[in-house]
Enzyme design. Structure first.
Site, short mmCIF file in Angstrom:
data_model
loop_
_atom_site.label_atom_id
_atom_site.label_comp_id
_atom_site.label_asym_id
_atom_site.label_seq_id
_atom_site.Cartn_x
_atom_site.Cartn_y
_atom_site.Cartn_z
N SER A 78 11.22 -91.78 94.76
CA SER A 78 10.34 -91.85 95.93
C SER A 78 10.93 -92.57 97.14
O SER A 78 10.36 -92.48 98.23
CB SER A 78 9.02 -92.54 95.55
OG SER A 78 8.20 -91.65 94.86
N LYS A 81 11.41 -90.49 100.05
CA LYS A 81 10.30 -90.10 100.93
C LYS A 81 10.43 -90.75 102.31
O LYS A 81 10.02 -90.18 103.32
CB LYS A 81 8.96 -90.51 100.29
CG LYS A 81 8.63 -89.75 99.00
CD LYS A 81 7.45 -90.39 98.30
CE LYS A 81 7.06 -89.66 97.02
NZ LYS A 81 6.03 -90.38 96.25
N TYR A 203 11.67 -80.93 97.51
CA TYR A 203 11.14 -82.25 97.16
C TYR A 203 11.79 -82.79 95.87
O TYR A 203 12.22 -83.94 95.81
CB TYR A 203 9.60 -82.17 97.03
CG TYR A 203 9.00 -83.41 96.45
CD1 TYR A 203 8.99 -84.61 97.15
CD2 TYR A 203 8.44 -83.40 95.17
CE1 TYR A 203 8.46 -85.77 96.60
CE2 TYR A 203 7.90 -84.54 94.61
CZ TYR A 203 7.92 -85.73 95.33
OH TYR A 203 7.40 -86.87 94.78
N TYR A 255 2.88 -98.25 97.30
CA TYR A 255 1.68 -97.56 96.79
C TYR A 255 0.47 -98.48 96.78
O TYR A 255 0.28 -99.24 97.72
CB TYR A 255 1.94 -97.00 95.39
CG TYR A 255 3.18 -96.18 95.34
CD1 TYR A 255 3.26 -95.00 96.08
CD2 TYR A 255 4.26 -96.58 94.61
CE1 TYR A 255 4.40 -94.24 96.06
CE2 TYR A 255 5.41 -95.82 94.59
CZ TYR A 255 5.47 -94.66 95.32
OH TYR A 255 6.60 -93.93 95.31
N VAL A 273 10.42 -94.32 91.00
CA VAL A 273 10.27 -94.41 89.55
C VAL A 273 11.61 -94.40 88.80
O VAL A 273 11.63 -94.58 87.60
CB VAL A 273 9.33 -93.32 88.96
CG1 VAL A 273 7.90 -93.56 89.37
CG2 VAL A 273 9.80 -91.93 89.33
O1 DON Z 1 7.26 -86.54 92.16
C1 DON Z 1 7.40 -87.50 91.43
O2 DON Z 1 6.50 -87.92 90.74
C2 DON Z 1 8.76 -88.20 91.43
N1 DON Z 1 9.80 -87.28 91.75
C3 DON Z 1 8.81 -89.33 92.42
C4 DON Z 1 7.72 -90.35 92.19
C5 DON Z 1 8.11 -91.76 92.47
O3 DON Z 1 9.23 -92.16 92.53
C6 DON Z 1 6.97 -92.67 92.58
N2 DON Z 1 7.49 -94.01 92.64
N3 DON Z 1 7.25 -95.04 92.29
#
Ligand code: DON
Length: 329
Positions: A78, A81, A203, A255, A273
């Protein structure tokens, strides 16, 4: 008060030694923490070594501190993003981006299937809905090869061609049905276009880029330095965009922990993550931590503790009245 240049240099050196020592101490202290769990909802992420741990900082003059598994790569997830949001602002401008993605923090999880009731917009660009809407903008009409444009963006930040982890990319594609649900909801509300699979593919690709902890700290330093790479001097991202990136990172980057984070750490930051956290401290530089065990919100457990303690010890909270503005890690 007049301070001789030599005194400034000595003080700076003393601060740098102190900061490096703090990073060493925190690394040693938190190596024993085994709270939290690696992400498993993307099956390929479950294969990482949970004990890996690294901390890094890059100052605005390019000085670097790095401790622990500094060469271990991991997927940026993330944290991408934030960079993609910057690219969308550069390419499409604020108004066009704001038509689809708001700037309000949410109390929901990062992958909540929820849009703004009144406007249908995705709540903000740091949750999955917002990031997918941004990916849709970046793969919109006139873009021949969206994955290639994304790679070019990363190349400006990293100073090398980014490597996309093919197994994580495939794993996200195979199992990302919650993201598909979010995307189709946005399609039904007219927030994204009909080419849902190629938007998601972009994405998933941007999330699967491999970085190490020094890359993250460098990204942080670039954004903290109004978009200028502290070592090469290149303008990596437009100066006017960095204000929006820092604001969104402070209000939405962690978040549904963003409020607590702003209160206790006070450094604009973004987590992923994969276990990375990047912090951006205007006037000082970039900070990063990597450790794959996550708390229930999805933030790295050791990463949170390192940032909390570094911020307190080195007085880095943005709004601390005693924050020494001359102090750089
Ligand atoms: O779309 C997803 O769920 C993951 N590719 C990225 C989510 C993420 O890194 C949330 N972070 N804490």
């Amino acid at each position: 008060m007049n301070v001789a240049p030599q005194d400034h240099a000595d003080e700076r050196e003393r601060q740098q030694r102190w900061f490096a020592q703090l990073c060493d101490d925190l690394h040693r202290k938190h190596s024993a923490d085994t709270d939290g769990h690696v992400a498993t909802y993307i099956p390929e992420l479950a294969t990482v070594d949970p004990d890996r741990f690294a901390i890094a900082a890059v100052t605005l003059d390019g000085t670097r501190v790095a401790v622990g598994d500094v060469e271990q790569t991991f997927t940026i997830q993330s944290i991408s993003k934030l960079l993609a949001y910057g690219l969308a602002l550069e390419v499409h401008g604020r108004d066009r981006v704001l038509e689809r993605v708001g700037v309000a923090p949410t109390g929901d999880r990062f992958n909540a299937i929820v849009l703004d009731d009144a406007t249908n917009r995705a709540p903000n660009p740091m949750v999955n809905a917002g990031a997918i809407a941004i990916a849709d903008l970046l793969s919109g009409p006139g873009v021949d090869d969206p994955v290639e444009s994304m790679r070019a963006m990363y190349e400006r930040y990293l100073g090398r061609r980014p490597e996309i982890d093919p197994d994580v990319w495939a794993s996200e594609r195979e199992t990302g049905n919650r993201n598909r649900a979010i995307a189709y909801l946005m399609l039904s509300r007219g927030i994204i276009g009909p080419d849902v699979e190629s938007t998601l593919d972009l994405y998933f690709a941007q999330c699967s880029v491999l970085v190490d902890v020094v890359d993250l700290a460098t990204i942080g330093a670039i954004i903290a330095n109004h978009g200028v790479h502290p070592v090469t001097g290149a303008q990596v991202v437009a100066r006017e965009v960095t204000r929006d990136l820092l604001t969104i990172a402070l209000t939405c980057g962690m978040y549904n922990y963003a409020g607590e984070w702003a209160y206790s750490v006070g450094i604009p930051a973004k987590s992923g993550v994969g276990g990375g956290i990047v912090g951006m401290l205007p006037g000082a530089g970039g900070l990063a931590a990597f450790s794959p065990r996550l708390d229930p919100i999805g933030n790295s457990v050791r990463g949170l503790r390192v940032f909390e303690e570094l911020s307190a010890e080195f007085e880095m909270h943005l709004f601390d009245p005693d924050r020494p503005w001359h102090r750089t890690p």
